[in-house]
Scaffold this motif. Structure first.
Motif, mmCIF file in Angstrom:
data_model
loop_
_atom_site.group_PDB
_atom_site.id
_atom_site.type_symbol
_atom_site.label_atom_id
_atom_site.label_comp_id
_atom_site.label_asym_id
_atom_site.label_seq_id
_atom_site.Cartn_x
_atom_site.Cartn_y
_atom_site.Cartn_z
ATOM 1 N N VAL A 8 0.844 -1.195 0.000
ATOM 2 C CA VAL A 8 0.000 0.000 0.000
ATOM 3 C C VAL A 8 0.876 1.241 0.000
ATOM 4 C CG1 VAL A 8 -1.761 1.283 1.274
ATOM 5 C CG2 VAL A 8 -1.818 -1.206 1.263
ATOM 6 N N PHE A 9 0.584 2.166 -0.927
ATOM 7 C CA PHE A 9 1.258 3.461 -1.007
ATOM 8 C C PHE A 9 0.245 4.551 -0.686
ATOM 9 C CE2 PHE A 9 3.440 0.771 -4.094
ATOM 10 C CZ PHE A 9 4.764 0.990 -3.789
ATOM 11 N N SER A 10 0.661 5.564 0.082
ATOM 12 C CA SER A 10 -0.184 6.737 0.272
ATOM 13 C C SER A 10 0.723 7.954 0.405
ATOM 14 C CB SER A 10 -1.079 6.580 1.502
ATOM 15 O OG SER A 10 -0.299 6.500 2.671
ATOM 16 N N GLY A 11 0.319 9.060 -0.205
ATOM 17 C CA GLY A 11 1.124 10.269 -0.157
ATOM 18 C C GLY A 11 1.061 11.005 -1.475
ATOM 19 N N LYS A 12 2.103 11.774 -1.758
ATOM 20 C CA LYS A 12 2.147 12.532 -3.006
ATOM 21 C C LYS A 12 3.545 12.466 -3.604
ATOM 22 C CE LYS A 12 2.905 16.702 -0.317
ATOM 23 N NZ LYS A 12 2.479 18.021 0.037
ATOM 24 N N ALA A 13 3.596 12.583 -4.932
ATOM 25 C CA ALA A 13 4.882 12.520 -5.621
ATOM 26 C C ALA A 13 4.801 13.256 -6.952
ATOM 27 C CB ALA A 13 5.278 11.063 -5.858
ATOM 28 N N MET A 17 9.926 15.442 -6.395
ATOM 29 C CA MET A 17 9.787 15.219 -4.953
ATOM 30 C C MET A 17 8.800 14.100 -4.674
ATOM 31 S SD MET A 17 6.492 16.247 -4.008
ATOM 32 C CE MET A 17 6.641 16.409 -2.274
ATOM 33 N N ALA A 18 8.895 13.578 -3.465
ATOM 34 C CA ALA A 18 7.938 12.556 -3.033
ATOM 35 C C ALA A 18 7.882 12.544 -1.511
ATOM 36 C CB ALA A 18 8.348 11.183 -3.546
ATOM 37 N N GLU A 19 6.698 12.343 -0.989
ATOM 38 C CA GLU A 19 6.450 12.096 0.432
ATOM 39 C C GLU A 19 5.435 10.954 0.453
ATOM 40 O OE1 GLU A 19 7.899 13.367 3.110
ATOM 41 O OE2 GLU A 19 9.111 14.781 1.943
ATOM 42 N N VAL A 20 5.911 9.734 0.659
ATOM 43 C CA VAL A 20 5.064 8.555 0.502
ATOM 44 C C VAL A 20 5.249 7.607 1.683
ATOM 45 C CG1 VAL A 20 4.535 6.577 -0.984
ATOM 46 C CG2 VAL A 20 5.272 8.733 -2.019
ATOM 47 N N ASP A 21 4.120 7.154 2.233
ATOM 48 C CA ASP A 21 4.129 6.098 3.233
ATOM 49 C C ASP A 21 3.907 4.774 2.510
ATOM 50 O OD1 ASP A 21 4.443 7.655 5.610
ATOM 51 O OD2 ASP A 21 2.369 8.314 5.380
ATOM 52 N N VAL A 22 4.679 3.774 2.882
ATOM 53 C CA VAL A 22 4.592 2.456 2.250
ATOM 54 C C VAL A 22 4.386 1.413 3.342
ATOM 55 C CG1 VAL A 22 5.745 0.775 0.770
ATOM 56 C CG2 VAL A 22 6.205 3.217 0.450
ATOM 57 N N THR A 23 3.391 0.553 3.142
ATOM 58 C CA THR A 23 3.117 -0.530 4.078
ATOM 59 C C THR A 23 3.054 -1.836 3.301
ATOM 60 O OG1 THR A 23 1.802 0.960 5.448
ATOM 61 C CG2 THR A 23 1.505 -1.389 5.827
ATOM 62 N N LEU A 54 8.985 7.231 2.671
ATOM 63 C CA LEU A 54 9.956 7.582 1.638
ATOM 64 C C LEU A 54 9.843 9.075 1.375
ATOM 65 C CD1 LEU A 54 11.707 6.095 -0.806
ATOM 66 C CD2 LEU A 54 9.803 7.011 -2.096
ATOM 67 N N SER A 55 10.976 9.769 1.456
ATOM 68 C CA SER A 55 11.017 11.206 1.201
ATOM 69 C C SER A 55 12.074 11.466 0.137
ATOM 70 C CB SER A 55 11.381 11.933 2.500
ATOM 71 O OG SER A 55 11.447 13.316 2.281
ATOM 72 N N ARG A 56 11.709 12.222 -0.893
ATOM 73 C CA ARG A 56 12.650 12.511 -1.983
ATOM 74 C C ARG A 56 12.563 13.979 -2.357
ATOM 75 N NH1 ARG A 56 11.529 12.117 -7.694
ATOM 76 N NH2 ARG A 56 13.450 12.588 -8.747
ATOM 77 N N GLN A 57 13.716 14.623 -2.452
ATOM 78 C CA GLN A 57 13.831 15.985 -2.959
ATOM 79 C C GLN A 57 14.941 15.966 -3.994
ATOM 80 O OE1 GLN A 57 12.074 18.744 -2.461
ATOM 81 N NE2 GLN A 57 10.712 17.733 -1.009
#
Length: 180
Positions: A8-13, A17-23, A54-57
């Motif tokens: 499961v992915f939730s967040g924005k990308a 950039m990305a700010e995503v929670d992964v379960t 997951l955080s990406r800049q």
């Protein structure tokens, strides 16, 4: 291959950039088998449950792992020619073709930061690890035949040597690993 498991992915990308929670829940390790075929000969069995962010800049990537539980792990020999099991059932391995068994691998509070080139681990726990170990008559350890690169080196040893090339990676900053 098992078809159970959940990712499961939730967040924005975006592309930058990305700010995503992964379960993951009960995700079979066999799903990643094709990524390991160029590295290791034996097959990998088990399931993974995890919670991470997951955080990406730009090119900077940071993975924060709250917890990961890998259960019922087995490294299983699928090719008798390249990774024949070196042991018998007397040493505690349950599967006759298993090279390694692990009831659980637990990792908590881990951070991987590509920009800082750091890995920080809160805790790592192995539950009921079992490994068969043996050495061939020529002195090679049993796991040397499991590695695809090792098999390639054996083939290259018979072929003419290639000239050495310089590598940017060799001059790069080393990664740091620490316990929190």
């Amino acid at each position: 291959m098992p078809s159970t498991g959940r990712l499961v992915f939730s967040g924005k990308a975006t592309d930058q950039m990305a700010e995503v929670d992964v379960t993951t829940t009960g995700l079979p390790l066999q799903l990643g088998a094709s990524y390991l075929t160029g590295v290791i000969e034996p097959g990998l069995l088990g399931t993974i449950d995890s919670e991470m962010h997951l955080s990406r800049q730009g090119t900077a990537l940071k993975l924060t792992l709250a917890q990961m539980r890998v259960s019922d792990v087995a490294l299983q020999c699928n090719s008798k020619a390249n990774c024949a099991p070196p042991h018998g059932p007397a040493i505690g391995l349950k599967g006759k073709n298993n090279l390694l068994e692990l009831r659980q691998l637990l990792v908590k509070d881990a951070v991987l930061d590509t920009e800082a080139q750091q890995v920080k681990l809160g805790s790592v726990q192995l539950v009921e690890p079992v490994l068969g170990v043996s050495r061939a008559k020529d002195g090679r350890m049993m796991f040397e035949d499991w590695l695809v690169a090792s098999q390639a080196r054996q083939s290259e040893a018979k072929a003419p040597a290639k000239p050495a090339t310089s590598s940017k990676a060799a001059a790069s900053k080393p990664w740091m690993c620490s316990w929190m």
